[in-house]
Design a protein around this motif. Structure first.
Motif, PDB file in Angstrom:
ATOM      1  N   HIS A 119       0.804  -1.212   0.000  1.00  0.00           N
ATOM      2  CA  HIS A 119       0.000   0.000   0.000  1.00  0.00           C
ATOM      3  C   HIS A 119       0.838   1.263   0.000  1.00  0.00           C
ATOM      4  N   GLN A 120       2.089   1.147   0.455  1.00  0.00           N
ATOM      5  CA  GLN A 120       2.996   2.282   0.228  1.00  0.00           C
ATOM      6  C   GLN A 120       3.220   2.466  -1.271  1.00  0.00           C
ATOM      7  N   ARG A 121       3.351   1.315  -1.976  1.00  0.00           N
ATOM      8  CA  ARG A 121       3.499   1.402  -3.441  1.00  0.00           C
ATOM      9  C   ARG A 121       2.280   2.050  -4.069  1.00  0.00           C
ATOM     10  N   TRP A 122       1.083   1.654  -3.579  1.00  0.00           N
ATOM     11  CA  TRP A 122      -0.145   2.250  -4.115  1.00  0.00           C
ATOM     12  C   TRP A 122      -0.125   3.762  -3.914  1.00  0.00           C
ATOM     13  N   ALA A 123       0.323   4.187  -2.733  1.00  0.00           N
ATOM     14  CA  ALA A 123       0.334   5.626  -2.456  1.00  0.00           C
ATOM     15  C   ALA A 123       1.295   6.336  -3.415  1.00  0.00           C
ATOM     16  N   VAL A 124       2.466   5.710  -3.647  1.00  0.00           N
ATOM     17  CA  VAL A 124       3.424   6.314  -4.583  1.00  0.00           C
ATOM     18  C   VAL A 124       2.808   6.406  -5.974  1.00  0.00           C
ATOM     19  N   LEU A 125       2.124   5.308  -6.370  1.00  0.00           N
ATOM     20  CA  LEU A 125       1.491   5.291  -7.696  1.00  0.00           C
ATOM     21  C   LEU A 125       0.454   6.398  -7.816  1.00  0.00           C
ATOM     22  N   LEU A 126      -0.297   6.609  -6.712  1.00  0.00           N
ATOM     23  CA  LEU A 126      -1.325   7.661  -6.718  1.00  0.00           C
ATOM     24  C   LEU A 126      -0.660   9.019  -6.940  1.00  0.00           C
ATOM     25  N   ALA A 127       0.438   9.244  -6.209  1.00  0.00           N
ATOM     26  CA  ALA A 127       1.151  10.510  -6.376  1.00  0.00           C
ATOM     27  C   ALA A 127       1.651  10.661  -7.804  1.00  0.00           C
ATOM     28  N   VAL A 128       2.214   9.571  -8.347  1.00  0.00           N
ATOM     29  CA  VAL A 128       2.725   9.628  -9.722  1.00  0.00           C
ATOM     30  C   VAL A 128       1.594   9.954 -10.689  1.00  0.00           C
ATOM     31  N   ALA A 129       0.416   9.304 -10.468  1.00  0.00           N
ATOM     32  CA  ALA A 129      -0.711   9.523 -11.373  1.00  0.00           C
ATOM     33  C   ALA A 129      -1.172  10.977 -11.313  1.00  0.00           C
ATOM     34  N   VAL A 130      -1.278  11.518 -10.086  1.00  0.00           N
ATOM     35  CA  VAL A 130      -1.749  12.894  -9.960  1.00  0.00           C
ATOM     36  C   VAL A 130      -0.749  13.861 -10.600  1.00  0.00           C
ATOM     37  N   LEU A 131       0.550  13.612 -10.330  1.00  0.00           N
ATOM     38  CA  LEU A 131       1.576  14.469 -10.934  1.00  0.00           C
ATOM     39  C   LEU A 131       1.555  14.342 -12.456  1.00  0.00           C
ATOM     40  N   GLY A 132       1.361  13.089 -12.908  1.00  0.00           N
ATOM     41  CA  GLY A 132       1.316  12.856 -14.351  1.00  0.00           C
ATOM     42  C   GLY A 132       0.164  13.619 -14.987  1.00  0.00           C
ATOM     43  N   TRP A 133      -0.964  13.591 -14.315  1.00  0.00           N
ATOM     44  CA  TRP A 133      -2.121  14.324 -14.836  1.00  0.00           C
ATOM     45  C   TRP A 133      -1.803  15.826 -14.857  1.00  0.00           C
ATOM     46  N   ALA A 134      -1.227  16.311 -13.744  1.00  0.00           N
ATOM     47  CA  ALA A 134      -0.905  17.740 -13.684  1.00  0.00           C
ATOM     48  C   ALA A 134       0.064  18.111 -14.802  1.00  0.00           C
ATOM     49  N   GLY A 135       0.975  17.187 -15.090  1.00  0.00           N
ATOM     50  CA  GLY A 135       1.956  17.480 -16.133  1.00  0.00           C
ATOM     51  C   GLY A 135       1.347  17.461 -17.521  1.00  0.00           C
ATOM     52  N   CYS A 136       0.332  16.626 -17.703  1.00  0.00           N
ATOM     53  CA  CYS A 136      -0.227  16.458 -19.051  1.00  0.00           C
ATOM     54  C   CYS A 136      -1.392  17.403 -19.316  1.00  0.00           C
ATOM     55  N   ALA A 137      -1.938  18.001 -18.266  1.00  0.00           N
ATOM     56  CA  ALA A 137      -3.143  18.798 -18.469  1.00  0.00           C
ATOM     57  C   ALA A 137      -2.922  20.048 -19.322  1.00  0.00           C
ATOM     58  N   PRO A 138      -1.836  20.821 -19.129  1.00  0.00           N
ATOM     59  CA  PRO A 138      -1.712  22.069 -19.895  1.00  0.00           C
ATOM     60  C   PRO A 138      -1.612  21.830 -21.394  1.00  0.00           C
ATOM     61  N   ASP A 139      -2.113  22.777 -22.159  1.00  0.00           N
ATOM     62  CA  ASP A 139      -1.972  22.695 -23.615  1.00  0.00           C
ATOM     63  C   ASP A 139      -0.489  22.772 -23.965  1.00  0.00           C
ATOM     64  N   PRO A 140      -0.022  21.948 -24.876  1.00  0.00           N
ATOM     65  CA  PRO A 140       1.387  22.054 -25.274  1.00  0.00           C
ATOM     66  C   PRO A 140       1.618  23.382 -25.998  1.00  0.00           C
ATOM     67  N   VAL A 141       2.808  23.915 -25.817  1.00  0.00           N
ATOM     68  CA  VAL A 141       3.135  25.155 -26.521  1.00  0.00           C
ATOM     69  C   VAL A 141       3.178  24.903 -28.024  1.00  0.00           C
ATOM     70  N   ARG A 142       3.788  23.744 -28.365  1.00  0.00           N
ATOM     71  CA  ARG A 142       3.792  23.369 -29.767  1.00  0.00           C
ATOM     72  C   ARG A 142       3.004  22.075 -29.909  1.00  0.00           C
ATOM     73  N   ARG A 143       2.439  21.843 -31.059  1.00  0.00           N
ATOM     74  CA  ARG A 143       1.615  20.658 -31.224  1.00  0.00           C
ATOM     75  C   ARG A 143       2.495  19.419 -31.307  1.00  0.00           C
ATOM     76  N   LEU A 144       2.145  18.376 -30.523  1.00  0.00           N
ATOM     77  CA  LEU A 144       2.872  17.117 -30.577  1.00  0.00           C
ATOM     78  C   LEU A 144       2.052  16.134 -31.401  1.00  0.00           C
ATOM     79  N   GLY A 145       2.735  15.297 -32.137  1.00  0.00           N
ATOM     80  CA  GLY A 145       2.019  14.261 -32.884  1.00  0.00           C
ATOM     81  C   GLY A 145       1.165  14.860 -33.973  1.00  0.00           C
ATOM     82  N   ARG A 146       0.483  13.977 -34.691  1.00  0.00           N
ATOM     83  CA  ARG A 146      -0.352  14.518 -35.757  1.00  0.00           C
ATOM     84  C   ARG A 146      -1.786  14.619 -35.267  1.00  0.00           C
ATOM     85  N   ARG A 147      -2.495  15.470 -35.903  1.00  0.00           N
ATOM     86  CA  ARG A 147      -3.858  15.730 -35.483  1.00  0.00           C
ATOM     87  C   ARG A 147      -4.805  14.773 -36.180  1.00  0.00           C
TER      88      ARG A 147
END
Lengths: 239, 509
Positions: free
Chosen positions: A209-237
């Motif tokens: 469950h310590q691992r679960w807690a770490v995973l939760l933190a990683v997921a939340v941070l990952g979401w925070a990191g991915c939420a903003p619009d990229p400055v430049r477009r990544l990948g194809r549309r």
């Protein structure tokens, strides 16, 4: 209504007052609640509740070990529903509005969070109905809730990642499949030193469950990191 | 207009092959009455177009990430050496080994075929399909047919894994065709279900949700593999030790029929929901429903009274059902599937006889195979065997060999002692433990020994085997007497005496 929305959007870039921000959120809450895909996630949540009620309905003598696994299945239903949270068919038309994407995504999550909390409480209650002797054994609610929260957060973070890195409008289906596959792989392999789904009263419970807690933190941070619009477009549309 | 190129490709169906055949399909000469409706192609052309679409879809199905992952997982679990007793497989269990992998491939295939069925909707190209000449039910059929190569791949994997086991020199028993067929049929059944789900609802959530439900039903709710457990796609064997084939009671044949009927049912229902409601589809639907219901009912009857009686007899009166074979001074009695293992057992018994030396080594003895086929609850053990040494149904792991060697040693050197609890707490335990380890050529000792016994045993094993053998032969009579103290045992065997003298000197544990 449309006039008000246009008004808010028109002024948003220059306005910085707290009052404007609050009005913006109030307006967006209404629009996001309408844009949220409610039907599929509600169906998933309902199936989750039905699963949690199976021991009560059919086998009241099932022990807490089985009930724990049933609750994990319920949590996975929740994660499947969460994967669809960021689906937005109108994504390419809202891409140009001045409201930043993190705010819109946070509003969606915020709208769903109270419903999800109620749903999970109902699932926990349902899973504990039945034999009094079994109920007396008790289930570590906090730890199970941590697992469920992590699974749902992972699904949202993956969806946000797909939204950030591709032009896909509806990442839900793919992310749902990926979350399922991930869980099946982890369950099947039970990699040494990275066990997540440990049985009740296992000596590795705490560490897991310590691992679960770490995973939760990683997921939340990952979401925070991915939420903003990229400055430049990544990948194809895509379309 | 960035999406236009993609939309065109998807509207074409599904790839070049599908398009070509559909486009070249010959219009029927009579022609439709409505000049704007697409013409029905001639049957032969329609069939060709269906197959062409099926080929394209099959290729796309095989490249779906989840399917690839599941196939990879199956290959890894089947062909990477594990820690199990790989050298001595029991074939009427080995035939089920591939079923878990097949279930995962099937579930991945279900999500993939469902996603393929919904592809046009996802990309907003439903309307373009309406003007194609290939009718919706034919496209549905093509999607089910596309699962055939995947099922074939799983069949080949299953067969390869089974043959590898069957060709091992230590293999016993015989696999069943129905068990081997279960895997591929599960794949077919689940893929057909995926197509049906796609026709029932356009929600992309449905297939993952059904996957989750099936996993939960198969692995959480299903307990013993009997009765209604057989309604699940696959039913894993949960027996802790292998059973004789005759006592398995797995209705695998009916299960395959049940799964096939469900596959046909899903296909016909998917056709029905894509608008094909002719007499053929209706009769196939009803027929498949009847067969699935019948097979489903037959497979969930549970063990017959006869089988239960057989299990009880095989557990408590094995002599009545076993065959015997004689090697030298030892007779081996086993359930007939396991009799070929007598050679392996004989090597161990001869080693024990050699260690014991004359005159005890000459005594004729029997080895009897025992198995708990009734699933006795913990704490109730089987009736003890007669004077014979006992051997289980598993073989190939150090523990099972040690247990067997210990049991045979016990029957050889303690012949007038009833092997009541099977455990002693005096010199006899040390002697049997040493004989077992020395005869099986390992460095492990029997599990579950007392601390003091284990210490003496380990010290004994560090000494040269020849010397210990001499001492054992010399003092065999005294060592096999009940109630010899630990000090005396240490003295007889030439090891250091126990630290806390007198605490455990009696034979009581």
């Amino acid at each position: 209504m449309p006039a008000g929305r246009a008004d808010v959007r028109g002024r948003a870039p220059t306005a910085s007052g707290a009052g404007t921000r609050a009005r913006l959120v109030a307006v967006l809450l209404r629009t996001e609640s309408r844009a949220l895909p409610w039907r599929s996630p509600l169906a998933a949540a309902l199936v989750g509740l039905l699963l949690a009620a199976v021991p009560w309905a059919f086998a009241p003598e099932l022990d807490q070990g089985v009930r724990l696994n049933v609750l994990r299945a319920t949590a996975l239903c929740g994660a499947l529903a969460a994967a669809f949270l960021l689906d937005d068919p109108a994504r390419h038309t809202t891409g140009a509005v001045p409201v930043p994407r993190p705010l819109r995504q946070a509003l969606r999550v915020g709208l769903v969070l109270p419903v999800a909390a109620l749903w999970w409480a109902a699932a926990l209650l349902l899973s504990q109905r039945g034999d009094a002797a079994v109920r007396a054994e008790g289930l570590p609610y906090g730890a199970v809730t941590l697992e469920a929260a992590t699974l749902c957060a992972l699904a949202v973070a993956l969806s946000a990642g797909v939204v950030r890195c591709t032009g896909v409008c509806a990442p839900g289906a793919g992310v749902g499949g990926a979350v399922l596959a991930l869980v099946v792989v982890v369950m099947a392999l039970q990699p040494d030193g990275f066990e997540l789904f440990v049985p009740l009263r296992d000596p590795r419970w705490e560490v897991a469950h310590q691992r679960w807690a770490v995973l939760l933190a990683v997921a939340v941070l990952g979401w925070a990191g991915c939420a903003p619009d990229p400055v430049r477009r990544l990948g194809r549309r895509r379309g | 207009m960035t999406g236009a190129g993609r939309t065109d490709k998807d509207a074409a169906g599904t790839g070049p092959a599908g398009t070509d055949s559909a486009d070249t399909a010959v219009l029927s000469p009579s022609g439709p009455s409505d000049p704007l409706a697409p013409a029905e192609p001639a049957p032969a052309a329609a069939r060709r177009a269906t197959l062409a679409l099926a080929r394209t879809e099959a290729w796309r199905l095989a490249r779906h990430p989840l399917v690839l992952l599941a196939l990879l997982g199956t290959v890894v679990t089947l062909f990477l050496p594990g820690e199990g007793p790989d050298a001595y497989p029991v074939l009427h269990y080995a035939d089920q080994d591939a079923q878990l992998g097949a279930l995962l491939v099937g579930l991945a295939g279900m999500i993939a075929t469902n996603s393929a069925t919904l592809r046009a909707h996802r990309h907003g190209t439903d309307r373009q399909f309406d003007v194609l000449v290939l009718a919706p039910h034919r496209r549905t059929l093509a999607r089910v047919l596309a699962a055939l190569p995947l099922a074939l791949a799983v069949a080949l994997l299953t067969l390869a894994a089974y043959l590898r086991d069957a060709l091992r020199p230590g293999a016993v028993g015989q696999g069943s065709v129905a068990e081997l067929l279960t895997g591929p049929v599960v794949v077919l059944c689940l893929c057909a279900l995926g197509v049906l789900l796609g026709r029932l609802s356009r929600s992309a959530l449905l297939a993952p949700l059904v996957t989750l439900l099936l996993i939960t039903v198969t692995f959480v709710f299903v307990g013993a593999p009997e009765g209604s457990a057989w309604l699940a796609p696959t039913v894993p064997s949960l027996a802790p030790e292998p059973q004789p084939a005759a006592l398995l009671g797995r209705p695998a044949g009916w299960h395959v029929v049940y799964l096939l009927a469900i596959a046909v049912l899903c296909t016909a229902a998917a056709g029905w929901f894509s608008g094909s409601r002719g007499r053929l589809v209706r009769s196939v639907l009803i027929g498949a429903l009847v067969v699935a219901g019948t097979a489903g009912a037959l497979q969930t009857r549970g063990p017959s009274a006869e089988l239960t009686a057989d299990r009880e007899r095989a557990t408590n009166d094995p002599a009545a059902v076993q065959d015997c074979v004689r090697h030298g001074r030892t007779t081996y009695c086993a359930y007939d599937d396991y009799l070929p293992r007598a050679d392996e057992w004989h090597a161990v018994t001869e080693a024990v006889r050699t260690l014991v030396g004359p005159p005890a080594r000459e005594a004729p003895r029997t080895v009897r195979q025992r198995v708990d086929a009734v699933g006795a609850p913990e704490g109730i053990s089987m009736k003890p065997a007669d004077d014979a040494g006992t051997v289980g149904t598993a073989w190939g792991e150090t523990d099972t060999e040690l247990e067997f060697a210990a049991s045979f040693s016990r029957s050889l050197v303690l012949d007038d002692d009833p092997p009541a609890a099977g455990r002693y707490c005096d010199s006899r335990n040390v002697l049997i433990g040493w004989l077992a380890t020395a005869a099986t050529d390992t460095t492990d000792v029997l599990p579950g020994l007392q601390e003091q016994t284990e210490r003496m045993l380990r010290e004994l094993l560090r000494q040269p085997t020849d010397e210990v053998t001499q001492r054992v032969r010399q003092h065999l009579t005294e060592l096999t007497r009940p109630g010899v103290s630990a000090e005396r045992t240490a003295e007889l065997l030439g090891v250091s005496p126990p630290a806390h003298a007198g605490t455990t000197s009696s034979s009581a544990c």
